[in-house]
Design a protein around this motif. Structure first.
Motif, short mmCIF file in Angstrom:
data_model
loop_
_atom_site.label_atom_id
_atom_site.label_comp_id
_atom_site.label_asym_id
_atom_site.label_seq_id
_atom_site.Cartn_x
_atom_site.Cartn_y
_atom_site.Cartn_z
N GLY A 1 4.09 10.07 -7.58
CA GLY A 1 5.15 10.29 -8.55
C GLY A 1 4.65 10.29 -9.98
N ALA A 2 3.70 9.40 -10.29
CA ALA A 2 3.17 9.33 -11.66
C ALA A 2 2.40 10.59 -12.02
N VAL A 3 1.60 11.10 -11.08
CA VAL A 3 0.83 12.32 -11.34
C VAL A 3 1.78 13.51 -11.52
N LEU A 4 2.82 13.57 -10.70
CA LEU A 4 3.77 14.68 -10.82
C LEU A 4 4.52 14.65 -12.15
N LYS A 5 4.77 13.46 -12.69
CA LYS A 5 5.56 13.34 -13.92
C LYS A 5 4.70 13.34 -15.18
N MET B 1 0.82 -1.21 0.00
CA MET B 1 0.00 0.00 0.00
C MET B 1 0.86 1.26 0.00
N TYR B 2 1.99 1.21 0.69
CA TYR B 2 2.90 2.35 0.67
C TYR B 2 3.42 2.61 -0.74
N MET B 3 3.87 1.58 -1.42
CA MET B 3 4.43 1.76 -2.75
C MET B 3 3.35 2.20 -3.74
N THR B 4 2.14 1.67 -3.60
CA THR B 4 1.04 2.10 -4.48
C THR B 4 0.76 3.58 -4.28
N HIS B 5 0.79 4.03 -3.03
CA HIS B 5 0.51 5.42 -2.71
C HIS B 5 1.58 6.35 -3.29
N VAL B 6 2.84 6.08 -3.02
CA VAL B 6 3.90 6.99 -3.47
C VAL B 6 4.12 6.90 -4.98
N LYS B 7 3.91 5.72 -5.57
CA LYS B 7 4.04 5.61 -7.02
C LYS B 7 2.95 6.42 -7.72
N ALA B 8 1.76 6.46 -7.13
CA ALA B 8 0.69 7.28 -7.71
C ALA B 8 1.05 8.76 -7.65
N GLY C 1 8.78 20.64 -5.04
CA GLY C 1 9.53 19.41 -5.26
C GLY C 1 10.15 18.89 -3.97
N LEU C 2 10.66 19.81 -3.15
CA LEU C 2 11.24 19.42 -1.87
C LEU C 2 10.17 18.88 -0.92
N VAL C 3 9.02 19.56 -0.85
CA VAL C 3 7.94 19.12 0.05
C VAL C 3 7.40 17.76 -0.38
N SER C 4 7.18 17.57 -1.67
CA SER C 4 6.67 16.28 -2.14
C SER C 4 7.66 15.15 -1.88
N SER C 5 8.95 15.44 -2.06
CA SER C 5 9.97 14.43 -1.77
C SER C 5 10.00 14.09 -0.28
N ILE C 6 9.91 15.12 0.57
CA ILE C 6 9.88 14.88 2.02
C ILE C 6 8.66 14.06 2.41
N TYR C 7 7.50 14.39 1.83
CA TYR C 7 6.28 13.64 2.14
C TYR C 7 6.42 12.16 1.79
N MET C 8 6.94 11.88 0.61
CA MET C 8 7.08 10.48 0.19
C MET C 8 8.11 9.74 1.03
N SER D 1 -4.76 11.06 -15.89
CA SER D 1 -5.49 9.81 -15.70
C SER D 1 -4.68 8.63 -16.21
N ALA D 2 -4.04 8.80 -17.37
CA ALA D 2 -3.25 7.71 -17.94
C ALA D 2 -2.05 7.37 -17.07
N ALA D 3 -1.36 8.39 -16.57
CA ALA D 3 -0.20 8.14 -15.71
C ALA D 3 -0.62 7.44 -14.41
N ALA D 4 -1.73 7.88 -13.82
CA ALA D 4 -2.21 7.26 -12.58
C ALA D 4 -2.63 5.82 -12.82
N LEU D 5 -3.35 5.55 -13.91
CA LEU D 5 -3.77 4.18 -14.20
C LEU D 5 -2.58 3.29 -14.55
N GLY D 6 -1.59 3.85 -15.23
CA GLY D 6 -0.39 3.08 -15.52
C GLY D 6 0.33 2.66 -14.25
N ALA D 7 0.43 3.59 -13.28
CA ALA D 7 1.06 3.25 -12.00
C ALA D 7 0.27 2.18 -11.26
#
Length: 273
Positions: A91-95, A82-89, A182-189, A116-122
């Motif tokens: 990261g996918a939305v940000l990219k 669940m952690y990896m699914t959360h942080v990968k989502a 970018g710093l805040v999102s990295s700290i959160y993940m 939507s495509a990036a989130a579904l791909g993740a």
């Protein structure tokens, strides 16, 4: 000029949008690696490596006895998945492709489709990885039993959609302050390695410690997910309603912020930075 123009119905437009999202999702999956099998294997290796690291930490610190009564590795894997699914989502939305991306020059394409495509791909990659890991663990090492698989899958999806919603907030704010966001999102993940509470049982933690974790929607989805996975565990310090509320709030804020940011987008936005 002599081509006949058809009026698109609402159903036809909906199916055309879904088809566009599907092809964009395939493109986002193939972007990480040209070979889809290698991309899956890399994600599997990352998941397995994290399971091994946390297993060694639990053994060295002596926290194995604090786990839920049941399969010890399944307890760890439930939190890690669940952690990896959360942080990968996130990261996918940000990219995902933004309004100034070259892909946006094509008429049917827009940022909603790319996000939507990036989130579904993740989600696809993570669900496939979870399925493969659990299957091989069940067949090769020892059989496992999930008490309520539908509920457990629901918590995995809730972890994903909360990651998408939080990622939308970061995405909407990033063009205005790219370095800070970018710093805040990295700290959160990175902080969610600990703040998600995947390493301990919430029912066995004192109340003054829980206050450092119960703000996190991922903490609630992991704890509730373990309630669905294990027969003898009943979560008392988490809820499903809280991550749903956070998801709805962040999704609305993220969509409004994304719309406002898109209206002010410029190819030369970051030229001075």
């Amino acid at each position: 000029m002599f081509r006949s123009q058809r009026r698109a119905t609402a159903i036809g437009s909906g199916f055309a949008l879904l088809e566009l999202i599907f092809h964009s999702a395939v493109r986002s999956i193939r972007r990480s690696h040209g070979n889809a099998v290698v991309g899956l294997l890399l994600n599997l290796a990352q998941t397995i490596l994290m399971v091994v690291i946390f297993y060694l930490i639990f053994e060295m610190v002596g926290l194995r006895g604090a786990a839920i009564r049941g399969n010890y590795l399944l307890f760890m894997m439930s939190g890690i998945f669940m952690y990896m699914t959360h942080v990968k989502a996130i990261g996918a939305v940000l990219k995902a492709d933004g309004p100034t991306s070259a892909m946006m020059k094509h008429a049917p394409m827009n940022t909603v489709v790319s996000i939507s495509a990036a989130a579904l791909g993740a989600l696809y990659i993570q669900v496939l990885s979870v399925t493969v890991v659990l299957y091989f663990y069940h067949v090769v090492i020892e059989p496992i039993t999930i008490d309520q698989p539908v509920g457990a899958m629901g918590m995995l999806l809730l972890s994903w959609i909360t990651g998408v919603a939080i990622g939308m907030v970061f995405r909407a704010a990033r063009p205005w302050q790219p370095t800070a966001v970018g710093l805040v999102s990295s700290i959160y993940m990175r902080a969610n390695m600990i703040a998600s509470g995947k390493m301990f049982v919430a029912n066995a933690v004192p109340g003054f410690v829980l206050q450092f974790f119960d703000w996190n929607p991922l903490f609630h989805t992991i704890d509730q997910g373990r309630g669905f996975i294990f027969l003898n565990y009943f979560p008392h310090h988490s809820s499903i309603g809280y991550p749903v509320a956070v998801m709805l709030a962040c999704l609305m804020i993220g969509l409004m912020g994304e719309f406002y940011t898109r209206m002010h987008a410029s190819m030369s936005w970051g030229a001075g930075r």
